[in-house]
Scaffold this active site. Structure first.
Site, short mmCIF file in Angstrom:
data_model
loop_
_atom_site.label_atom_id
_atom_site.label_comp_id
_atom_site.label_asym_id
_atom_site.label_seq_id
_atom_site.Cartn_x
_atom_site.Cartn_y
_atom_site.Cartn_z
N GLU A 210 0.85 -1.19 0.00
CA GLU A 210 0.00 0.00 0.00
C GLU A 210 0.90 1.25 0.00
O GLU A 210 2.07 1.18 0.39
CB GLU A 210 -0.88 0.02 1.25
CG GLU A 210 -1.81 -1.16 1.39
CD GLU A 210 -2.85 -1.23 0.28
OE1 GLU A 210 -3.35 -0.19 -0.15
OE2 GLU A 210 -3.17 -2.35 -0.15
N LYS A 225 -9.66 -6.85 5.32
CA LYS A 225 -10.19 -7.99 4.56
C LYS A 225 -10.99 -8.93 5.46
O LYS A 225 -11.98 -9.52 5.03
CB LYS A 225 -9.03 -8.71 3.87
CG LYS A 225 -8.43 -7.82 2.77
CD LYS A 225 -7.08 -8.29 2.31
CE LYS A 225 -6.53 -7.39 1.21
NZ LYS A 225 -5.11 -7.61 0.93
N1 HSE Z 1 -1.16 -4.31 -0.14
C1 HSE Z 1 -2.10 -5.35 -0.37
C2 HSE Z 1 -1.41 -6.69 -0.21
C3 HSE Z 1 -2.64 -5.20 -1.76
O1 HSE Z 1 -0.19 -6.71 -0.12
O2 HSE Z 1 -2.07 -7.71 -0.12
C4 HSE Z 1 -3.81 -6.06 -2.08
O3 HSE Z 1 -4.89 -5.81 -1.24
#
Ligand code: HSE
Length: 341
Positions: A210, A225
């Site tokens: 991110e 998530k």
């Molecule tokens: N930064 C997140 C990951 C991207 O590494 O899973 C996907 O949601």
């Protein structure tokens, strides 16, 4: 299907690439004929109400920032909200960076799209992590579709698998590796003895991480998530504050070596099982199907009838996430095509 794309980072650019290829293929699944009519970014927009050609989308992508400098279609300083309110389109694809403090600007983009009668596809976890129950209700109230398959598992259809393939069964618990960046870091540390910082830098270069690295390494991304899975798959009504969370900053090379001697390794595991959803580094056996390497995600669904089902796939990356956007657009197209009039 006219599309407004909001956000033009790694995922946004990949969405235009995937859509341009779809135009070229002339594959009209369910009459699917996508046309990007606007792209809005932080410093302006490009708008063509007739839809950008694949060649034009490629020119915009190659020219880079600011997109609003385009001599023909550029609208310097026009805000994304104004674009959503004024440009005619059926769908808004929202792929701006994640913000878990107040979910903005994505939250306003999504609610404005709903209020102006536009369906929404997003890969942005912020609004869902903070306000998922309210957003799904608002979409239903405005009679529009809201899809977010790319928020969990990148291109891997984890939400669809649980929602559709396990329909009729009862999902009792969910456990999984939900963050590609930290899985990549832990894999590099344990298999190649790379330092935490080096592995993180590589993950950023590869476009997995991110914009704000704490999102990944402190477990916020995985916790978002968990919220999405808990709400969408297990009918809970939770938000980010309900998830107990520990990141991977304190996982040492030594701890990984000790685990390896026991035939195990340490993974950042998200879990919805019982009352308190959690995200924390957890030792798991290398023989566990969840024990996947690199940027892979893996999620096990514990079901009443079908037993344990594990879905594995690449959990991050621009093109992978764009494939989830395409899947959601097709789903909306299918729903519209089969909706009773
Ligand atoms: N930064 C997140 C990951 C991207 O590494 O899973 C996907 O949601």
């Amino acid at each position: 299907m006219r599309i407004i794309l909001v956000g033009y980072g790694v995922v946004g650019k990949s969405v235009t690439t995937v859509l341009a290829r779809k135009y070229a293929e002339k594959v009209k699944d369910y009459g699917f004929n996508p046309k990007v009519v606007a792209i809005a970014d932080i410093d302006g927009a490009v708008i063509n109400q007739r839809g950008f050609s694949p060649e034009k989308l490629e020119t915009i992508r190659q020219r880079g920032y600011p997109i609003s400098a385009d001599p023909e279609f550029g609208r310097p300083r026009m805000s994304a909200l104004e674009v959503i309110e004024t440009v005619e389109a059926e769908v808004v694809v929202e792929v701006t960076p994640v913000n878990i403090k107040n979910a903005e600007p994505a939250l306003s983009h999504i609610t404005t799209a709903f209020k102006t009668g536009k369906h929404v596809v997003t890969t942005n976890k912020g609004p869902l992590a903070l306000a998922m129950p309210a957003l799904t209700e608002l979409a239903a109230y405005n009679n529009v579709y809201f899809r977010f398959s790319g928020t969990v598992g990148g291109g891997t259809p984890i939400l669809e698998f649980a929602k559709r393939c396990l329909a009729g069964d009862r999902i009792l618990a969910i456990r999984g590796i939900l963050n590609g960046t930290t899985n990549y870091i832990l894999t590099e540390m344990s298999q190649n003895h790379v330092t935490f910082q080096e592995a993180l830098t590589n993950a950023q270069k590869l476009g997995y991480a991110e914009a704000e690295p704490s999102m990944d390494i402190d477990g916020f991304d995985a916790a978002c998530k968990v919220v999405i899975l808990a709400n969408w798959i297990m009918n809970k009504k939770i938000t980010l504050k309900d998830v107990e969370r520990t990141g991977v900053r304190d996982v040492s090379l030594q701890a990984l070596e000790e685990a390896a001697k026991r035939g195990s390794t340490i993974k950042l595991i998200g879990s919805i099982d019982g009352d308190k959803p959690t995200v924390k580094p957890t030792e798991i056996a290398k023989t566990n199907p969840l024990c996947v390497s690199g940027v892979l995600n893996a999620v096990t669904f514990f079901t009443e009838y079908a037993g344990e089902q594990t879905v594995i796939g690449k959990g991050a990356g621009g093109m992978e996430t764009a494939s989830a956007v395409l899947r959601d657009l097709l789903d909306i197209r299918h729903k519209l095509a089969t909706k009773p009039t």
